[in-house]
Design an enzyme around this catalytic site. Structure first.
Site, mmCIF file in Angstrom:
data_model
loop_
_atom_site.group_PDB
_atom_site.id
_atom_site.type_symbol
_atom_site.label_atom_id
_atom_site.label_comp_id
_atom_site.label_asym_id
_atom_site.label_seq_id
_atom_site.Cartn_x
_atom_site.Cartn_y
_atom_site.Cartn_z
ATOM 1 N N ASP A 82 -0.199 4.891 1.028
ATOM 2 C CA ASP A 82 -0.258 6.125 1.509
ATOM 3 C C ASP A 82 -0.367 4.731 3.422
ATOM 4 O O ASP A 82 -1.403 4.446 4.110
ATOM 5 C CB ASP A 82 -1.831 6.454 1.938
ATOM 6 C CG ASP A 82 -1.950 7.788 0.958
ATOM 7 O OD1 ASP A 82 -1.058 7.949 0.388
ATOM 8 O OD2 ASP A 82 -3.133 7.396 -0.217
ATOM 9 N N ASP A 135 0.925 -1.319 0.131
ATOM 10 C CA ASP A 135 0.423 0.361 -0.101
ATOM 11 C C ASP A 135 0.803 0.983 -0.530
ATOM 12 O O ASP A 135 2.269 0.897 0.111
ATOM 13 C CB ASP A 135 -1.006 0.458 1.026
ATOM 14 C CG ASP A 135 -1.808 1.213 1.253
ATOM 15 O OD1 ASP A 135 -2.413 1.397 0.144
ATOM 16 O OD2 ASP A 135 -1.688 1.833 2.774
HETATM 17 C C1 BG6 Z 1 -5.506 5.845 -0.320
HETATM 18 C C2 BG6 Z 1 -5.530 7.079 1.352
HETATM 19 O O1 BG6 Z 1 -4.410 5.467 -0.064
HETATM 20 O O2 BG6 Z 1 -5.792 6.398 -0.719
HETATM 21 C C3 BG6 Z 1 -6.753 7.397 1.160
HETATM 22 O O3 BG6 Z 1 -5.056 6.365 2.039
HETATM 23 C C4 BG6 Z 1 -7.500 8.238 -0.195
HETATM 24 O O4 BG6 Z 1 -6.777 8.765 2.551
HETATM 25 C C5 BG6 Z 1 -7.491 7.357 -0.926
HETATM 26 O O5 BG6 Z 1 -8.377 9.066 0.747
HETATM 27 C C6 BG6 Z 1 -7.785 7.905 -2.506
HETATM 28 O O6 BG6 Z 1 -6.875 9.245 -2.664
HETATM 29 P P1 BG6 Z 1 -7.082 10.023 -3.526
HETATM 30 O O7 BG6 Z 1 -5.541 10.663 -3.779
HETATM 31 O O8 BG6 Z 1 -7.132 9.088 -4.923
HETATM 32 O O9 BG6 Z 1 -7.620 10.847 -3.182
HETATM 33 MG MG MG Z 2 -2.816 3.155 3.656
#
Ligand code: BG6
Ligand code: MG
Length: 218
Positions: free
Chosen positions: A10, A8
């Site tokens: 984030d 993953d």
């Molecule tokens: C995930 C994060 O990796 O991506 C979430 O943990 C986030 O918090 C999600 O909402 C979607 O991200 P993005 O960049 O497409 O808005």
């Molecule tokens: Mg994560």
């Protein structure tokens, strides 16, 4: 035998949770919606649309407003991304990726984020990944297994030989539903359903992880 590691993004490779929080918080403040750091914890690993639904707490918006609000939040978020560099890699991550590669283990990214490729580029580690799955790759977000299955397909690795590294409950559930091994990074209350749990990757060694996994993911 393990042939692939899926990460993953984030909360595992870098900590963008704070940037997501500040961006949602700014939107929430502008719209007079209460939104705390505790609320933000529930958004970990959750897609942009599902995050907005959680933030709205039952309040209903038109589809056009939903899209506009998501766009506005993403604009704030992308402002933070401009400053991301290799220094934003979480401690221990680069060494862990390089050691895994030396073991002949394939490396995949499986992130719910539509910004994942830009984040990887900013971090300077895009070339270490053999396949990248992001918020555009599948339509069913985590906790559905689809994204992990999609990335493992790209790497041509069977689920039972694939290890997922996740910091979110929804991500652990998705990995288990995919029939893969799950390594949880974070507090036990959040990732305790994983096969193995560590606080973070710093100080964690590839051989130790491999030795800690059960013979079969299930
Ligand atoms: C995930 C994060 O990796 O991506 C979430 O943990 C986030 O918090 C999600 O909402 C979607 O991200 P993005 O960049 O497409 O808005
Ligand atoms: Mg994560």
């Amino acid at each position: 035998m393990v042939s692939a590691f899926l990460f993953d993004l984030d909360g595992v490779i870098t900590d963008t949770a704070e940037f997501h929080y500040r961006s949602w918080k700014r939107l929430a403040d502008e719209e007079n919606i209460a939104f705390t750091r505790e609320d933000n914890e529930k958004l970990r690993g959750v897609s942009r649309r599902d995050s907005l639904l959680l933030l709205l707490k039952g309040r209903v918006l038109s589809e056009a407003d939903m899209l506009a609000w998501m766009d506005r939040k993403n604009g704030y978020y992308r402002d933070y991304l401009k400053d991301i560099t290799e220094a934003d890699l979480l401690p221990g991550v680069k060494g862990f990726l390089l050691t895994a590669k030396n073991h002949g283990i394939k490396i995949g990214l499986a992130s719910a984020s539509k910004n994942a490729k830009d984040v990887l580029d900013g971090l300077g580690v895009a070339s270490l990944f053999d396949a990248v799955g992001d918020g555009y790759s599948v339509s069913n977000p985590k906790p559905a297994p689809d994204l992990f299955v999609w990335v493992a397909g790209r790497l041509a690795t069977p689920p039972a030989q694939t290890v997922v590294f996740e910091d979110a409950e929804a991500g652990i559930e998705a990995a288990l539903a995919a029939g893969m091994y799950a390594v949880g990074l974070g507090p036990i209350e959040r990732v305790g359903k994983a096969h193995v749990v560590y606080p973070h990757l710093d100080g964690v060694n590839v051989d130790t992880v491999l030795a800690a996994l059960p013979a079969q993911p299930r």
